[in-house]
Design a protein around this motif. Structure first.
Motif, PDB file in Angstrom:
ATOM      1  N   LEU A  38       0.824  -1.206   0.000  1.00  0.00           N
ATOM      2  CA  LEU A  38       0.000   0.000   0.000  1.00  0.00           C
ATOM      3  C   LEU A  38       0.863   1.262   0.000  1.00  0.00           C
ATOM      4  O   LEU A  38       0.556   2.232  -0.700  1.00  0.00           O
ATOM      5  CB  LEU A  38      -0.931  -0.003   1.216  1.00  0.00           C
ATOM      6  N   GLU A  52       1.043   4.233  -2.803  1.00  0.00           N
ATOM      7  CA  GLU A  52       0.904   5.645  -2.459  1.00  0.00           C
ATOM      8  C   GLU A  52       2.007   6.470  -3.109  1.00  0.00           C
ATOM      9  O   GLU A  52       1.755   7.541  -3.677  1.00  0.00           O
ATOM     10  CB  GLU A  52       0.954   5.833  -0.945  1.00  0.00           C
ATOM     11  N   ASP A  68      -4.133   8.749   4.719  1.00  0.00           N
ATOM     12  CA  ASP A  68      -4.115   7.698   5.726  1.00  0.00           C
ATOM     13  C   ASP A  68      -5.491   7.435   6.324  1.00  0.00           C
ATOM     14  O   ASP A  68      -5.856   6.292   6.590  1.00  0.00           O
ATOM     15  CB  ASP A  68      -3.125   8.048   6.836  1.00  0.00           C
ATOM     16  N   TYR A  70      -8.488   7.817   4.935  1.00  0.00           N
ATOM     17  CA  TYR A  70      -9.357   7.100   4.003  1.00  0.00           C
ATOM     18  C   TYR A  70      -8.911   5.644   3.866  1.00  0.00           C
ATOM     19  O   TYR A  70      -9.738   4.730   3.844  1.00  0.00           O
ATOM     20  CB  TYR A  70      -9.352   7.786   2.638  1.00  0.00           C
ATOM     21  N   CYS A  71      -7.602   5.432   3.807  1.00  0.00           N
ATOM     22  CA  CYS A  71      -7.081   4.070   3.712  1.00  0.00           C
ATOM     23  C   CYS A  71      -7.442   3.264   4.968  1.00  0.00           C
ATOM     24  O   CYS A  71      -7.822   2.099   4.871  1.00  0.00           O
ATOM     25  CB  CYS A  71      -5.572   4.111   3.507  1.00  0.00           C
ATOM     26  N   LEU A  97     -10.993   2.117   4.791  1.00  0.00           N
ATOM     27  CA  LEU A  97     -11.168   0.974   3.897  1.00  0.00           C
ATOM     28  C   LEU A  97     -10.688  -0.319   4.544  1.00  0.00           C
ATOM     29  O   LEU A  97     -11.338  -1.369   4.427  1.00  0.00           O
ATOM     30  CB  LEU A  97     -10.411   1.225   2.593  1.00  0.00           C
ATOM     31  N   VAL A 131      -8.806  -2.425  -1.591  1.00  0.00           N
ATOM     32  CA  VAL A 131      -8.324  -1.240  -0.869  1.00  0.00           C
ATOM     33  C   VAL A 131      -7.377  -0.438  -1.752  1.00  0.00           C
ATOM     34  O   VAL A 131      -7.438   0.798  -1.794  1.00  0.00           O
ATOM     35  CB  VAL A 131      -7.627  -1.660   0.444  1.00  0.00           C
ATOM     36  N   THR A 132      -6.500  -1.113  -2.489  1.00  0.00           N
ATOM     37  CA  THR A 132      -5.558  -0.423  -3.378  1.00  0.00           C
ATOM     38  C   THR A 132      -6.280   0.360  -4.465  1.00  0.00           C
ATOM     39  O   THR A 132      -5.895   1.486  -4.799  1.00  0.00           O
ATOM     40  CB  THR A 132      -4.603  -1.440  -4.035  1.00  0.00           C
ATOM     41  N   MET A 171      -8.101   3.493  -2.529  1.00  0.00           N
ATOM     42  CA  MET A 171      -7.415   4.245  -1.478  1.00  0.00           C
ATOM     43  C   MET A 171      -7.168   5.712  -1.836  1.00  0.00           C
ATOM     44  O   MET A 171      -7.054   6.555  -0.947  1.00  0.00           O
ATOM     45  CB  MET A 171      -6.085   3.568  -1.129  1.00  0.00           C
ATOM     46  N   HIS A 172      -7.084   6.044  -3.122  1.00  0.00           N
ATOM     47  CA  HIS A 172      -6.874   7.437  -3.511  1.00  0.00           C
ATOM     48  C   HIS A 172      -8.189   8.159  -3.804  1.00  0.00           C
ATOM     49  O   HIS A 172      -8.185   9.267  -4.343  1.00  0.00           O
ATOM     50  CB  HIS A 172      -5.925   7.532  -4.700  1.00  0.00           C
ATOM     51  N   ASP A 173      -9.314   7.523  -3.432  1.00  0.00           N
ATOM     52  CA  ASP A 173     -10.646   8.107  -3.542  1.00  0.00           C
ATOM     53  C   ASP A 173     -10.918   8.647  -4.952  1.00  0.00           C
ATOM     54  O   ASP A 173     -11.291   9.814  -5.140  1.00  0.00           O
ATOM     55  CB  ASP A 173     -10.824   9.230  -2.516  1.00  0.00           C
TER      56      ASP A 173
END
Length: 304
Positions: free
Chosen positions: A97, A101, A109, A111-112, A115, A141-142, A145-147
């Motif tokens: 992860l 990033e 962090d 938001y991750c 998830l 999640v990957t 993770m950056h929404d």
């Protein structure tokens, strides 16, 4: 302008494999379902959308930009979940992860963490020790993770247990409510039915049907199977002016289309006959889909 656009996409791998003249579009805030079995052409279409493959004919675009020419810049706006997960073998989920990033130049962090908690994932495990389901959760999640505003998901719940499948569905519904644009490829009817606004069915690399999901759910045409105790009743029934899906004189049985507006007349007609069995088939996404994969096409009436 559509957020995701596929125009007459063709990629012929020979022997009937590939995609042929596929045209679909996804609007902002819409969840679009791409439904078909393995080998139908879903992943090939997605690989072109992601810029991994160049079309032989036609084109694919995201945000108005050609997917092939602008692949690198577009991927920053996309959450992509592949159908097959390939992870580095000597690395923990946390390290993976962090690596993603850095590659994306982002850090979120909070938001991750949300998830990880939502999908019940402990990332402090080496990927080589992860089960298929855990690897899939790490990939989920990957991807998110950056929404990103755009989600492209290829068989997203493959390998997840039923509880996690429902967690994923709930998450997609919430993301759609936030205005995300989602392209979801799947062969799981419940997943598509629960999340998608529009649906396309693909068979042998060609789109054979496209429709609004709500229209299918509100479809008023039903099918009934009626079995009679004698030939006389059977032949009286099949002589009536209904649309018959099938007739089986050997078993004195018939399947008939009945619109809601005809139901009272239908009940009146069969009441006077010797009926020994009566069964209603609900009109579902699965039943509509299966007509394209069976020689005996029982269900009709939805616009193709």
């Amino acid at each position: 302008m559509p957020i995701i656009d596929v125009e007459h996409l063709t990629k012929d791998y020979g022997h009937g494999r590939g995609v042929f003249d596929v045209s679909i579009s996804v609007n902002k805030g819409e969840c679009y379902g791409f439904l078909g079995p393995n080998g139908a052409g879903k992943t090939t279409t997605i690989r072109h959308l992601m810029g991994f493959s160049k079309p032989q004919k036609g084109k694919t675009s995201i945000l108005g930009k050609d997917s092939w020419r602008f692949a690198a810049s577009l991927q920053n706006s996309i959450g992509y979940l592949p159908g097959e997960i390939a992870l580095p073998s000597d690395i923990t989920g946390t390290q993976f992860l962090k690596m993603m990033e850095r590659m994306r130049g982002i850090r979120n962090d909070a938001y991750c963490k949300m998830l990880l908690e939502r999908f019940e994932l402990d990332p402090n495990i080496h990927t080589k020790e992860m089960s298929l389901g855990v690897k899939r959760k790490l990939a989920v999640v990957t991807a998110f993770m950056h929404d990103p505003d755009i989600l492209i998901l290829d068989e997203p719940t493959s390998g997840l247990d039923p509880i996690m499948q429902q967690t994923f569905i709930d998450y997609i519904v919430s993301e759609k409510e936030r205005g995300k644009t989602i392209f979801l490829s799947s062969h799981i009817f419940h997943e598509v039915d629960a999340t998608c606004d529009r649906i396309a069915i693909i068979k042998d690399g060609r789109v054979v049907s496209e429709f609004i999901a709500k229209d299918l759910k509100e479809h008023s045409n039903r099918i009934y199977r009626v079995t009679f105790g004698d030939e006389e009743s059977y032949y009286k029934f099949v002589s009536l002016p209904y649309q018959f899906a099938s007739k089986n004189p050997k078993k004195n049985r018939a399947r008939v289309h009945v619109d809601d507006s005809q139901i009272n007349q239908f009940i009146s007609d069969i009441t006077s006959l010797n009926v020994i069995d009566f069964h209603e088939f609900s009109f579902t996404l699965e039943s509509y889909f299966m007509q394209f994969y069976k020689e005996d096409k029982v269900f009709e009436g939805v616009k193709r």
